[in-house]
Design a protein around this motif. Structure first.
Motif, PDB file in Angstrom:
ATOM      1  N   ILE A  33       0.843  -1.204   0.000  1.00  0.00           N
ATOM      2  CA  ILE A  33       0.000   0.000   0.000  1.00  0.00           C
ATOM      3  C   ILE A  33       0.874   1.249   0.000  1.00  0.00           C
ATOM      4  O   ILE A  33       0.635   2.198  -0.755  1.00  0.00           O
ATOM      5  CB  ILE A  33      -0.942  -0.002   1.224  1.00  0.00           C
ATOM      6  N   VAL A  34       1.898   1.261   0.842  1.00  0.00           N
ATOM      7  CA  VAL A  34       2.772   2.433   0.945  1.00  0.00           C
ATOM      8  C   VAL A  34       3.550   2.645  -0.350  1.00  0.00           C
ATOM      9  O   VAL A  34       3.681   3.781  -0.822  1.00  0.00           O
ATOM     10  CB  VAL A  34       3.734   2.285   2.145  1.00  0.00           C
ATOM     11  N   ARG A  35       4.061   1.577  -0.937  1.00  0.00           N
ATOM     12  CA  ARG A  35       4.803   1.709  -2.202  1.00  0.00           C
ATOM     13  C   ARG A  35       3.920   2.305  -3.293  1.00  0.00           C
ATOM     14  O   ARG A  35       4.358   3.182  -4.056  1.00  0.00           O
ATOM     15  CB  ARG A  35       5.344   0.348  -2.647  1.00  0.00           C
ATOM     16  N   GLU A  36       2.684   1.847  -3.385  1.00  0.00           N
ATOM     17  CA  GLU A  36       1.779   2.356  -4.409  1.00  0.00           C
ATOM     18  C   GLU A  36       1.387   3.805  -4.120  1.00  0.00           C
ATOM     19  O   GLU A  36       1.248   4.621  -5.041  1.00  0.00           O
ATOM     20  CB  GLU A  36       0.530   1.473  -4.496  1.00  0.00           C
ATOM     21  N   ALA A  37       1.223   4.127  -2.841  1.00  0.00           N
ATOM     22  CA  ALA A  37       0.903   5.509  -2.465  1.00  0.00           C
ATOM     23  C   ALA A  37       2.035   6.447  -2.873  1.00  0.00           C
ATOM     24  O   ALA A  37       1.794   7.550  -3.393  1.00  0.00           O
ATOM     25  CB  ALA A  37       0.648   5.604  -0.966  1.00  0.00           C
TER      26      ALA A  37
END
Length: 245
Positions: A33-37
């Motif tokens: 989730i953080v990488r995509e954000a």
């Protein structure tokens, strides 16, 4: 007052102040989730980031994301901490503290320009400084300034990064404006320069030197780097006066 209401009232609103929730969706991790954000933030900016849009990019509903990240503010804390890991700080035993600090400041600037949203949210991302990567970054800086002999290393670091963050923020905002124009930086400046010169024409102290005009339209990146380095040298000159003689 019930126990649940008391807990909700006193809960610290930070991802670093609570335990990570268990989830029954192993394919969707907090790291993913953080990488995509971060990819969304880099490409589209803060305004474009929403839990709904992020969920769509991950083929998951916003509700699924909330099992991993309670709020968008928490997501921003995690994103800040993730990119902070990219900043290099030389070891505390570096032989030349000024060269080491210059390298750390330059690494921060590079990271901030790679992620133009970073400096905008540093002061707003809740308790981002409690993240493990940010804590490691802060510890390495503190060790470097302590080894250099500063009696109040935290004050010296705050002074340094007030300059570095401010300059990086202005530079990132400028580059975002250039990117939105669809032109190269040199072409954008060349088109803007006549208006800038007209605006400064009646202000003797604001006249743009010919050499700067030439540099700005031929190698604007080098000019930006030179300006950053100049201000950094001035800050370090001032900090050096605080070292015990």
């Amino acid at each position: 007052m019930s126990r649940n209401k008391t807990t909700e009232k006193t809960r610290i609103p930070s991802v670093w102040a609570r335990e990570q929730r268990r989830t029954d969706q192993p394919a969707l991790s907090r790291d993913a989730i953080v990488r995509e954000a971060i990819a969304m933030l880099d490409a589209e900016g803060i305004e474009a980031l929403s839990m709904r849009k992020l969920g769509a990019r991950l083929n998951a509903g916003a509700t699924s994301l909330y099992r991993h990240v309670a709020t968008k503010d928490e997501l921003m804390e995690l994103a800040v901490d993730e990119v902070t890991a990219e900043i290099h700080v030389p070891p505390a035993d570096s032989p030349d503290w000024r060269a080491a600090v210059t390298e750390a400041a330059g690494s921060f600037r590079t990271t901030a320009l790679r992620h133009p949203w970073l400096t905008l949210v540093l002061g707003q991302a809740g308790l981002a400084y409690l993240g493990p990567n940010y804590m490691s970054f802060s510890e390495r800086l503190a060790a470097l300034f302590t080894a250099a002999g500063f009696p109040e290393p935290s004050r010296a670091i705050e002074t340094l990064f007030s300059y570095v963050i401010g300059m990086s923020n202005a530079e990132a905002a400028w580059l975002t404006t250039v990117a939105r124009s669809g032109e190269t930086e040199a072409d954008f400046i060349a088109r803007l320069m006549p208006a800038a010169q007209r605006a400064a024409a009646d202000h003797a102290h604001l006249a743009i030197p010919h050499t700067e005009v030439e540099e700005a339209t031929t190698d604007p990146a080098a000019l930006r780097e030179m300006k950053f380095a100049y201000g950094l040298e001035v800050v370090l000159d001032g900090l050096a006066l605080r070292l015990p003689r």
